[in-house]
Scaffold this motif. Structure first.
Motif, PDB file in Angstrom:
ATOM      1  N   GLU A 195       2.733  -0.715   3.737  1.00 52.92           N
ATOM      2  CA  GLU A 195       3.058   0.590   3.658  1.00 52.92           C
ATOM      3  C   GLU A 195       3.419   1.290   2.300  1.00 52.92           C
ATOM      4  N   MET A 203      -5.329  -3.421  -2.740  1.00 45.98           N
ATOM      5  CA  MET A 203      -5.081  -2.144  -1.931  1.00 45.98           C
ATOM      6  C   MET A 203      -4.725  -2.558  -0.600  1.00 45.98           C
ATOM      7  N   GLU A 204      -5.680  -3.279   0.156  1.00 39.25           N
ATOM      8  CA  GLU A 204      -5.439  -3.522   1.527  1.00 39.25           C
ATOM      9  C   GLU A 204      -4.042  -3.970   1.834  1.00 39.25           C
ATOM     10  N   ALA A 205      -3.557  -4.850   0.964  1.00 42.97           N
ATOM     11  CA  ALA A 205      -2.244  -5.424   1.268  1.00 42.97           C
ATOM     12  C   ALA A 205      -1.185  -4.400   0.988  1.00 42.97           C
ATOM     13  N   CYS A 206      -1.395  -3.431   0.054  1.00 46.21           N
ATOM     14  CA  CYS A 206      -0.329  -2.188  -0.067  1.00 46.21           C
ATOM     15  C   CYS A 206      -0.403  -1.541   1.099  1.00 46.21           C
ATOM     16  N   SER A 207      -1.585  -1.197   1.546  1.00 41.80           N
ATOM     17  CA  SER A 207      -1.593  -0.314   3.002  1.00 41.80           C
ATOM     18  C   SER A 207      -0.934  -0.923   3.926  1.00 41.80           C
ATOM     19  N   ASP A 208      -1.416  -2.318   4.204  1.00 42.55           N
ATOM     20  CA  ASP A 208      -0.601  -3.025   5.307  1.00 42.55           C
ATOM     21  C   ASP A 208       1.078  -3.010   5.282  1.00 42.55           C
TER      22      ASP A 208
END
Length: 234
Positions: free
Chosen positions: A8, A1-6
């Protein structure tokens, strides 16, 4: 999820051009497989055949051998249900999607598969229950769920919901047109110009096959191509 946020990459439900797009989290559980097991063959274990068991590390309390891991991911969807209700109030056109399968009927019977234990690592009953809460227990004409994982092309309507898989697949699968692939091009599910889900069905070998042939989940007689493979490798 953090990777997706990074990167965008949006992971939350949204309305885009008037259609609700709702991603659903899920993980498989072995009890998803309710067909008769294929016995008498040297079939590799799940841990040998599935990379997930080596690539993914879970707390000791979570496992795909029971419902604990599937429940963990399913509960991640609960936090979005307020947003989902808002989407349902504003749009009658909703597309849900997941990586894993919500129904066993969306995969060929295990006697048809080179790896007959595949159904144990592909889907979740909890996922089907979650998407039914969104589309309704009987579905509706605009209900659509997109799934993946197995790389089998699929387009069928079950209990009022249209289920579609149009996989990109591996290069070797595209080259050989494996798993029911035709041209291996992106499939248009929703056309904002025409204002709805596309009525044209995707030509898929296995879902076309099951429109004609009845599933026989208790039949353990191997398909000829599977029998040839296992008897050759005995």
């Amino acid at each position: 999820m953090e990777a997706c946020s990074d990167l965008e990459v949006a992971t939350e439900p949204k309305i885009i051009d008037g259609v609700g797009i709702i991603p659903l989290f899920s993980w498989y559980h072995q009890s998803f497989d309710k067909e008769q097991d294929i016995t008498g063959l040297r079939i590799p274990s799940l841990k040998m055949a599935c990379k997930d068991f080596h690539a993914c590390k879970w707390p000791s309390t979570l496992s795909s051998s029971d419902l604990s891991l599937a429940k963990y991911f399913d509960e991640m969807n609960f936090k979005n249900f307020e947003v989902i209700r808002e989407i349902q109030e504003k749009s009658c056109k909703v597309i849900t999607f997941s990586h894993f399968l919500p129904r066993s009927e969306l995969c060929p019977e295990k006697r048809m598969l080179f790896y007959p234990n595949l159904p144990k690592v592909i889907g979740s009953d909890l996922l089907e229950a979650s998407l039914r809460k969104i589309h309704g227990p009987n579905g509706n004409p605009s209900a659509c769920h997109v799934f993946g994982h197995t790389h089998f092309c699929w387009d069928s309507i079950l209990d009022g919901i249209r289920y579609i898989q149009a996989p990109l697949a591996y290069p070797r699968e595209r080259k050989r047109r494996m798993n029911g692939g035709e041209e291996w091009l992106p499939f248009c599910i929703y056309d904002s110009c025409s204002g709805g889900i596309q009525n044209e069905s995707l030509s898929c070998y296995w879902s076309d096959y099951y429109r004609i042939q009845k599933r026989e989940p208790q039949n353990t007689e191997l398909a000829p191509w599977v029998a040839k493979y296992y008897y050759r490798t005995k």
